[in-house]
Design a protein around this motif. Structure first.
Motif, PDB file in Angstrom:
ATOM      1  N   GLY A 127       0.801  -1.226   0.000  1.00 44.86           N
ATOM      2  CA  GLY A 127       0.000   0.000   0.000  1.00 44.86           C
ATOM      3  C   GLY A 127       0.831   1.272   0.000  1.00 44.86           C
ATOM      4  N   LEU A 128       2.143   1.148  -0.256  1.00 48.45           N
ATOM      5  CA  LEU A 128       3.001   2.333  -0.279  1.00 48.45           C
ATOM      6  C   LEU A 128       3.135   2.852  -1.707  1.00 48.45           C
ATOM      7  CD1 LEU A 128       5.812   1.029   2.101  1.00 48.45           C
ATOM      8  CD2 LEU A 128       4.016   2.669   2.661  1.00 48.45           C
ATOM      9  N   GLN A 129       3.454   4.127  -1.803  1.00 55.07           N
ATOM     10  CA  GLN A 129       3.765   4.720  -3.097  1.00 55.07           C
ATOM     11  C   GLN A 129       5.231   4.400  -3.369  1.00 55.07           C
ATOM     12  OE1 GLN A 129       3.140   8.965  -3.061  1.00 55.07           O
ATOM     13  NE2 GLN A 129       4.000   9.187  -5.120  1.00 55.07           N
ATOM     14  N   ALA A 130       5.501   3.666  -4.438  1.00 52.46           N
ATOM     15  CA  ALA A 130       6.883   3.212  -4.652  1.00 52.46           C
ATOM     16  C   ALA A 130       7.326   3.408  -6.089  1.00 52.46           C
ATOM     17  CB  ALA A 130       7.021   1.738  -4.273  1.00 52.46           C
ATOM     18  N   ASP A 131       8.593   3.737  -6.235  1.00 52.98           N
ATOM     19  CA  ASP A 131       9.207   3.959  -7.543  1.00 52.98           C
ATOM     20  C   ASP A 131      10.687   3.654  -7.451  1.00 52.98           C
ATOM     21  OD1 ASP A 131       8.558   4.799 -10.189  1.00 52.98           O
ATOM     22  OD2 ASP A 131       7.160   6.188  -9.223  1.00 52.98           O
ATOM     23  N   SER A 132      11.399   3.818  -8.580  1.00 56.16           N
ATOM     24  CA  SER A 132      12.835   3.553  -8.511  1.00 56.16           C
ATOM     25  C   SER A 132      13.616   4.637  -9.233  1.00 56.16           C
ATOM     26  CB  SER A 132      13.162   2.185  -9.113  1.00 56.16           C
ATOM     27  OG  SER A 132      12.859   2.175 -10.491  1.00 56.16           O
ATOM     28  N   PHE A 133      14.877   4.800  -8.813  1.00 55.24           N
ATOM     29  CA  PHE A 133      15.837   5.669  -9.496  1.00 55.24           C
ATOM     30  C   PHE A 133      16.878   4.757 -10.123  1.00 55.24           C
ATOM     31  CE2 PHE A 133      15.591   9.541  -6.400  1.00 55.24           C
ATOM     32  CZ  PHE A 133      14.592  10.103  -7.155  1.00 55.24           C
ATOM     33  N   ARG A 134      17.289   5.090 -11.324  1.00 55.92           N
ATOM     34  CA  ARG A 134      18.450   4.402 -11.887  1.00 55.92           C
ATOM     35  C   ARG A 134      19.707   5.104 -11.388  1.00 55.92           C
ATOM     36  NH1 ARG A 134      17.480   0.804 -15.824  1.00 55.92           N
ATOM     37  NH2 ARG A 134      19.652   0.795 -16.446  1.00 55.92           N
ATOM     38  N   THR A 135      20.642   4.344 -10.869  1.00 59.67           N
ATOM     39  CA  THR A 135      21.896   4.940 -10.395  1.00 59.67           C
ATOM     40  C   THR A 135      23.062   4.093 -10.876  1.00 59.67           C
ATOM     41  OG1 THR A 135      21.987   3.619  -8.375  1.00 59.67           O
ATOM     42  CG2 THR A 135      20.770   5.698  -8.259  1.00 59.67           C
TER      43      THR A 135
END
Ligand SMILES: [Zn+2]
Ligand SMILES: [Zn+2]
Length: 346
Positions: free
Chosen positions: A319-327
């Motif tokens: 139920g969390l707002q989740a995303d990713s960064f490319r690093t």
């Protein structure tokens, strides 16, 4: 409202503060979470990092590094953003970066360690959860297959291997990343089994740890070993790059082992061409990542370096707002980056 941290080609960037976190290209203002090579690069005009990491940072990036050192929890304000550094439990001086601006709090974790067994790395200040609205987490070992065994069990395996080799009159060459992992190994083994020898790349980092008050057992280098016959019962700690090198051949007939979280992968020991693999990581395992994320109370989570897709899916299921960064973290020169696994580069 504008995000407090965004991904840019140079790395993670804080728009209101106009500074970068662990940039991999030279910038005006950098906050560096810790001294591993994939996070700490040279060429910045101003660097903010923990005071306790100063010795290691200067030994790796040069004595002239324009460094401002902060105590854990101490804050500075830059362009209206309050910046403070909090223990990450990963290596000496490692920090999470807490940013507060206009009533919002974001935390960028850097690399951190905590495990399912609530254990700590005895060579640095333990991970401390920091409450925030958005948590930027690493996910080097963000798959359910990664669950670290209790440290006592791993060190029992290493000690038994060393003892058996010593009884057979054979040196034990233990390959480990020279900053962080090597010191954790030295602090954890039974130094009563025999003499300890460290590679020249490890010795200055041991000195930095001792200068910071972290006790480590006495260790020789190959050059200052008073009697070459001592090698037969010795534990030799050296970086993975010495594997099958002329330096390693100076040890004669030895057994070798590799200490890394990647040794949990089936076939990793064989691919590295070593006799033994010991599963020991300075990164959080799957349950550790979950516990760390929950403890922040964050409603939004951004996942970096590692298993982004699996972790993002799991977070959304919670139920969390989740995303990713490319690093570029973990790609080269970093800890635990010595065994190439395809997903680690994303
Ligand atoms: Zn690291
Ligand atoms: Zn890293």
């Amino acid at each position: 409202m504008q995000d407090l941290v965004v991904a840019r080609p140079q790395c993670l960037y804080c728009p209101p503060g106009d500074f970068y976190i662990d940039p991999w290209r030279p910038v005006d203002r950098a906050v560096i979470t810790h001294a591993h090579a994939d996070h700490a690069r040279a060429g910045h005009r101003h660097v903010l990092a923990t005071a306790v990491s100063e010795g290691v940072l200067r030994s790796r990036l040069g004595a002239a590094l324009p460094l401002q050192g902060l105590a854990y929890g101490e804050a500075v304000v830059h362009n209206g953003v309050r910046i403070s550094l909090h223990p990450a439990g990963h290596v000496l001086g490692s920090a999470q970066v807490r940013l507060e601006h206009a009533g919002r709090v974001w935390v960028a974790s850097g690399d951190y360690y905590l495990s399912a067994h609530d254990e700590r790395n005895p060579t640095c200040t333990p991970f401390e959860p920091v409450r925030c609205d958005c948590f930027i987490t690493e996910s080097t070992f963000g798959l359910p297959i990664y669950r670290w065994a209790p440290q006592a069990q791993v060190f029992g395996e290493i000690d038994a291997w060393w003892r058996a080799n010593a009884a057979a009159g054979r040196p034990s060459l233990l390959l480990a990343y020279s900053f962080g992992k090597a010191q954790r190994l030295l602090a954890g083994v039974d130094a009563g089994i025999g003499p300890i020898v460290v590679h020249g790349a490890v010795a200055p980092l041991n000195a930095a740890y001792r200068d910071s008050g972290v006790p480590l057992p006495a260790a020789h280098t190959l050059g200052d070993l008073p009697d070459k016959r001592l090698l037969a019962g010795a534990l030799v700690v050296a970086p993975p790059s010495v594997h099958a090198s002329a330096w390693a051949r100076r040890l004669g007939d030895f057994s070798d082992g590799f200490a890394s979280g990647w040794m949990a992968l089936r076939g990793a020991r064989r691919r590295q061409g070593v006799d033994r693999g010991f599963v020991l990581s300075d990164h959080a395992d799957w349950p550790g990542l979950q516990r760390a994320i929950a403890a922040t109370g964050a409603e939004r989570v951004i996942v970096t370096h590692g298993q982004e897709a699996v972790m993002v899916r799991w977070l959304r299921e919670q139920g969390l707002q989740a995303d990713s960064f490319r690093t570029e973290y973990g790609v080269e020169g970093g800890d635990d980056a010595t065994v190439a696994v395809p997903a680690a580069a994303s």
